[in-house]
Design a protein around this motif. Sequence first.
Motif, PDB file in Angstrom:
ATOM      1  N   TYR A  93       0.807  -1.248   0.110  1.00 40.79           N
ATOM      2  CA  TYR A  93      -0.144  -0.172  -0.077  1.00 40.79           C
ATOM      3  C   TYR A  93       0.767   1.284   0.059  1.00 40.79           C
ATOM      4  O   TYR A  93       0.259   2.321  -0.493  1.00 40.79           O
ATOM      5  CB  TYR A  93      -0.957  -0.057   1.412  1.00 40.79           C
ATOM      6  N   PHE A  94       2.176   1.204   0.679  1.00 37.29           N
ATOM      7  CA  PHE A  94       3.088   2.368   0.639  1.00 37.29           C
ATOM      8  C   PHE A  94       4.283   1.897   0.902  1.00 37.29           C
ATOM      9  O   PHE A  94       4.530   0.966   1.221  1.00 37.29           O
ATOM     10  CB  PHE A  94       2.510   3.474   1.639  1.00 37.29           C
ATOM     11  N   ASP A  95       5.293   2.634   0.300  1.00 35.64           N
ATOM     12  CA  ASP A  95       6.647   2.112   0.585  1.00 35.64           C
ATOM     13  C   ASP A  95       7.026   2.134   1.972  1.00 35.64           C
ATOM     14  O   ASP A  95       7.502   3.496   2.481  1.00 35.64           O
ATOM     15  CB  ASP A  95       7.625   3.202  -0.135  1.00 35.64           C
ATOM     16  N   CYS A  96       7.175   1.025   2.707  1.00 34.02           N
ATOM     17  CA  CYS A  96       7.212   1.145   4.240  1.00 34.02           C
ATOM     18  C   CYS A  96       9.096   0.793   4.492  1.00 34.02           C
ATOM     19  O   CYS A  96       9.417  -0.611   4.073  1.00 34.02           O
ATOM     20  CB  CYS A  96       6.383  -0.102   4.900  1.00 34.02           C
ATOM     21  N   THR A  97       9.627   1.550   4.974  1.00 35.24           N
ATOM     22  CA  THR A  97      11.098   1.473   5.379  1.00 35.24           C
ATOM     23  C   THR A  97      11.100   0.848   6.623  1.00 35.24           C
ATOM     24  O   THR A  97      10.016   0.411   7.303  1.00 35.24           O
ATOM     25  CB  THR A  97      11.535   2.798   5.402  1.00 35.24           C
ATOM     26  N   HIS A  98      12.277   0.199   7.024  1.00 33.49           N
ATOM     27  CA  HIS A  98      12.376  -0.582   8.245  1.00 33.49           C
ATOM     28  C   HIS A  98      12.366   0.568   9.439  1.00 33.49           C
ATOM     29  O   HIS A  98      11.801   0.220  10.679  1.00 33.49           O
ATOM     30  CB  HIS A  98      13.787  -0.884   8.335  1.00 33.49           C
ATOM     31  N   SER A  99      12.515   2.010   9.213  1.00 39.57           N
ATOM     32  CA  SER A  99      12.229   2.840  10.127  1.00 39.57           C
ATOM     33  C   SER A  99      10.875   3.169  10.438  1.00 39.57           C
ATOM     34  O   SER A  99      10.316   3.165  11.475  1.00 39.57           O
ATOM     35  CB  SER A  99      12.976   4.229   9.886  1.00 39.57           C
TER      36      SER A  99
END
Length: 264
Positions: free
Chosen positions: A207-213
């Motif tokens: 759904y969205f670009d989810c980074t580790h942060s």
Amino acid sequence: MTEQDGLTVGRTATLVGVSVKTLHHWDAVALVRPSGRTRAGYRVYSAEDIARLHRVLVYRELGFPLSEIGRLLDDPTTDAHAHLTRQRRELRERIERLEHMVSAVDRMAAATRGGMQLTAEQQVEIFGSDWNPEWVDEAAERWGDTRQWAEYRERTTELTPQDWREAAAEHETLHADLAAARRAGVEPGSPEANTLAERHRATLSRYFDCTHSMQVCLGRKFVEETGYTEYYDGLAPGLAGWLRDVIFANAIAHGVDPATAVWE
């Protein structure tokens, strides 16, 4: 004055729901004139006058000009019933056209809004009886001004109900695997736990670009917000805290410090 005498202009206006000024105007143009007088000489509306006023109101509601209303009421050759039947048919056709227009506007508004294109009934059918369709609006209010919400809208606008069913099945499988790993005592930071953390991040990245942060920021909410905690712990006791720890350990392996991680 008695009721048998008729009704004065003021009382008639109140009865039929128009202003005294309107009644005076209709009197002036000979549309409806008070035909009676009291013993004191005041002009009053008879029962027949009141009935004519109601017919005027019906025709006016249908959009007829006053001049035509007067002709219809005074022409003895006019078939009032046939005329009203035809007007009713035309009104039904107009209502149907307006309903089609409302549906078209609703579809345009949904397309403009973007995001999940499912009715409340479809959402419950796909995501289960515990799903609350209001959560979508609450999420929009909470994150609607973020870049990630814009990505979500863009990526989900064209999803079909079948696409959502497949996504829901993927989430259900992931959560079942997370709960099983928690019960089996899988340690955060282990290869198996890191694999689950990446699967969790991958479902979000649909759904969205989810980074580790970002994933770390979400992991914090799992133990800080009651709704998240109750949901995950309902799948397996202590799952919320364990999943947070799994996410934290996986983030560290990718160079992210959970203590300083921010939404970026």
